[in-house]
Design an enzyme around this catalytic site. Structure first.
Site, PDB file in Angstrom:
ATOM      1  N   ASP A 224       5.321  -1.331   6.468  1.00  0.00           N
ATOM      2  CA  ASP A 224       3.965  -0.960   6.077  1.00  0.00           C
ATOM      3  C   ASP A 224       2.946  -1.710   6.950  1.00  0.00           C
ATOM      4  O   ASP A 224       3.098  -2.908   7.190  1.00  0.00           O
ATOM      5  CB  ASP A 224       3.764  -1.336   4.599  1.00  0.00           C
ATOM      6  CG  ASP A 224       2.467  -0.806   4.032  1.00  0.00           C
ATOM      7  OD1 ASP A 224       2.305   0.429   4.029  1.00  0.00           O
ATOM      8  OD2 ASP A 224       1.626  -1.606   3.595  1.00  0.00           O
ATOM      9  N   GLU A 283       5.031   1.901  10.507  1.00  0.00           N
ATOM     10  CA  GLU A 283       3.857   2.665  10.097  1.00  0.00           C
ATOM     11  C   GLU A 283       2.707   2.043  10.875  1.00  0.00           C
ATOM     12  O   GLU A 283       2.164   1.011  10.491  1.00  0.00           O
ATOM     13  CB  GLU A 283       3.598   2.549   8.591  1.00  0.00           C
ATOM     14  CG  GLU A 283       2.475   3.482   8.152  1.00  0.00           C
ATOM     15  CD  GLU A 283       1.303   2.822   7.434  1.00  0.00           C
ATOM     16  OE1 GLU A 283       0.360   3.543   7.094  1.00  0.00           O
ATOM     17  OE2 GLU A 283       1.310   1.602   7.205  1.00  0.00           O
TER      18      GLU A 283
HETATM   19  C1  NOJ Z   1       0.149   2.289   3.954  1.00  0.00           C
HETATM   20  C2  NOJ Z   1       0.788   2.884   2.730  1.00  0.00           C
HETATM   21  O1  NOJ Z   1       1.478   4.048   3.094  1.00  0.00           O
HETATM   22  C3  NOJ Z   1      -0.326   3.128   1.751  1.00  0.00           C
HETATM   23  O2  NOJ Z   1       0.103   3.896   0.662  1.00  0.00           O
HETATM   24  C4  NOJ Z   1      -0.882   1.803   1.324  1.00  0.00           C
HETATM   25  O3  NOJ Z   1      -2.011   2.023   0.492  1.00  0.00           O
HETATM   26  C5  NOJ Z   1      -1.333   0.980   2.523  1.00  0.00           C
HETATM   27  N1  NOJ Z   1      -0.390   1.013   3.601  1.00  0.00           N
HETATM   28  C6  NOJ Z   1      -1.543  -0.453   2.134  1.00  0.00           C
HETATM   29  O4  NOJ Z   1      -0.318  -1.055   1.852  1.00  0.00           O
END
Ligand code: NOJ
Length: 546
Positions: A224, A283
């Site tokens: 993440d 991500e």
């Molecule tokens: C990306 C995640 O996919 C999302 O759902 C989240 O709110 C943010 N990162 C913060 O962790």
């Protein structure tokens, strides 16, 4: 002649297993844990629910699943606010359920990737509570970003950074005496304080957390905010407002800083120290395909979601451009491209592509799925896209849970609409999601979109995905490898070949007639043949064996 195209042969799990770099071709299914399947009737999906539905995923033909966070969390941001990285939240089960799930998935030939959230913890994490209890400058505060405020009385935030969810990225602390104190940084909600990755303890702790889950048997991590762990030295002002709109468009002092790559290189070494090809998936929102490719250099992570593809407008020219740029960038570092159309943070593509017209959106979504699954590399399928689920755009405000919704002016705050629990079967809500209700209400017309309603109907989106995934396993030209554009395609049509295979996508609002390029094996809409010509309807993708 009108032809419905569905393959008859399904590959065995063995035929799909890749021994060399499995992630290079893998189709990975994103399970949004709270909305997949509920085993205990509390209306919230859980690990046992997923385990019970694993045969569905194996039958769908995916290679692996990615589970969104199921760790102990106050759920201020759907579990992306972790209070204990080694514990399962009671909402989702217990550690033995995670263990059972991984084991059963492996038995069925499915790999399992779990989410790791290293940019921030929950404000309920023991470290953050200790930090709040500590004095300014105390060691417990060094694991986060605490700063004195600006202004005469420290009443102003330390810099001008904005939270991705809207409002300032800083919150002021209040001491036990009720006096206002230092501010702490949170790029997301105030309940998600950012960790300080210059702190050796933070690095050591995450190494240990990774090992904990690798020892349990997981096949990798979706990382993440993989672009956010390192902040520019001195935390400089940006000088612009509406910063959330700049994410993915330019390098910001809190995102896509070069220093993050050192962390990913260290994590790669840790992953490689385990057997079984464990992977890291970034991500990362980077401004260009070239900068994104840096995350998948040979000594860094294995995959990075291709959000340029996800955000690309419908149309032959923009899609071709994104495909070319993505392939060139990843090829330059020897990595596969990782295609994605939807996830739990964006409007579902069946709605996005329709711009208000549901029928058009679904038609394009079906075509886009065949395009994505024919392109070289790996692909992610977000739960429910195989059912052609649209975004739920009319959720009442009182059921919404997305923190961005409550903070206003950052992200648009509509992420609940893509997180509505899946319809599995039956005539009434929650459509087989579980023995109780569902944490977000499902629209009544989802009865017709359930797994049960679509199974066996060759025209359904579910059977289209099943067929496409089966063919991906059968046709040796698909998955990792090369593609060549066929430049004799008319304007508005994308056509490319891969060994033994051709894909044609008509992006136009009208049908096109083409010379038949081969034996049709799958199409997102019915085709008309006359002599050596095929009429491909509007917004339709066709796979051909040649
Ligand atoms: C990306 C995640 O996919 C999302 O759902 C989240 O709110 C943010 N990162 C913060 O962790």
């Amino acid at each position: 002649m009108t032809q419905d195209l569905a393959p008859t042969v399904r590959p065995s799990a063995d035929a799909r297993a890749h021994t060399d770099g499995w992630w290079r071709s893998a189709v990975i299914y994103q399970v949004y844990v709270r909305s997949f399947a509920d085993s205990d009737g509390d209306g919230i999906g859980d690990l046992r629910g997923i385990r019970e539905r694993l045969p569905y995923l194996a039958g769908l033909g995916v290679d692996a699943l990615w589970l969104t966070p199921f760790y102990a969390s106050p759920q201020a941001d759907g579990g992306y606010d972790v209070a204990d990285y080694r514990a399962v939240d009671p909402l989702f089960g217990q550690l033995s359920d995670a263990d059972d799930l991984v084991r059963e998935a492996h038995r069925l030939g499915l790999r399992v990737i779990v989410d790791i959230v290293p940019n921030h913890t929950s404000d309920q994490h023991a470290w953050f509570r200790a930090a709040l209890a500590d004095r300014p400058g105390g060691t417990a505060r060094e694991r986060y970003h605490f700063r004195p405020g600006k202004g005469e009385r420290g009443q102003l935030p330390p810099n001008d950074w904005e939270s991705v969810f809207g409002g300032p990225a800083w919150t002021r602390t209040t001491g036990p005496d009720g006096e206002s104190g230092e501010w702490y940084l949170h790029l997301f909600a105030p309940e998600q304080p950012d960790l300080n990755w210059d702190n050796a303890e933070v690095r050591a702790e995450f190494d240990s957390v990774l090992r904990f889950w690798l020892d349990l048997g997981v096949d990798g991590f979706r990382i993440d905010v993989a672009h956010g762990m390192v902040k520019a030295a001195g935390l400089p002002d940006i000088g612009l407002s509406e910063q959330a709109k700049l994410i993915g468009a330019q390098v910001l002092p809190f995102f896509d800083q070069d220093g993050v790559h050192e962390i990913h290189r260290a994590w790669r070494q840790l992953l490689d120290s385990y057997d079984g090809q464990r992977i890291g998936v970034a991500e990362a929102w980077a401004p260009t395909s070239e900068r994104l490719a840096l995350y998948v250099r040979p000594d860094e992570l294995h995959q990075a979601f291709n959000f340029q593809f996800l955000t690309c407008d419908w149309g032959a020219a923009p899609m071709r451009q994104v495909i070319d740029e993505s392939l060139a960038a990843t090829r330059s570092v020897g990595a596969p491209t990782t295609w994605v159309l939807s996830n739990h943070d964006v409007v579902r593509h069946a709605t996005r592509y329709g711009a208000g017209d549901e029928e058009l959106g679904l038609r394009r979504a079906r075509a886009a799925a065949l395009l994505m699954l024919a392109l070289p590399g790996s692909a992610y399928v977000y739960q429910g896209e195989e059912l052609g689920l649209p975004e739920v755009v009319d959720l009442p405000d009182e059921v919404r849970q997305d923190p961005a919704f409550f903070r206003g002016d950052g992200q648009d705050g509509t992420r609940d609409g893509c997180r509505v629990p899946l319809p599995w079967s039956g005539e009434a809500a929650p459509y087989g999601f579980g023995p109780g209700g569902s944490w977000l209400p499902q629209p009544g017309r989802w009865r017709e979109l359930s797994v049960e309603a679509q199974s066996g109907d060759p025209r359904s989106t579910l059977e289209l995905y099943r067929s496409a995934l089966a063919l991906r396993g059968e046709l040796p030209g698909l998955g990792d490898g090369e593609m060549v554009w066929l430049d004799d395609a008319p304007e508005g049509v994308l056509a490319f070949s891969r060994p033994g295979f051709v894909c044609t996508l008509n992006t136009l609002g009208a049908e096109v007639a083409l010379p038949v390029p081969g034996r049709p094996v799958l199409s997102s809409a019915a085709l008309e043949f006359a002599g050596g010509t095929v009429r491909i309807p509007s917004d339709t993708c066709v796979w051909w064996a040649v």
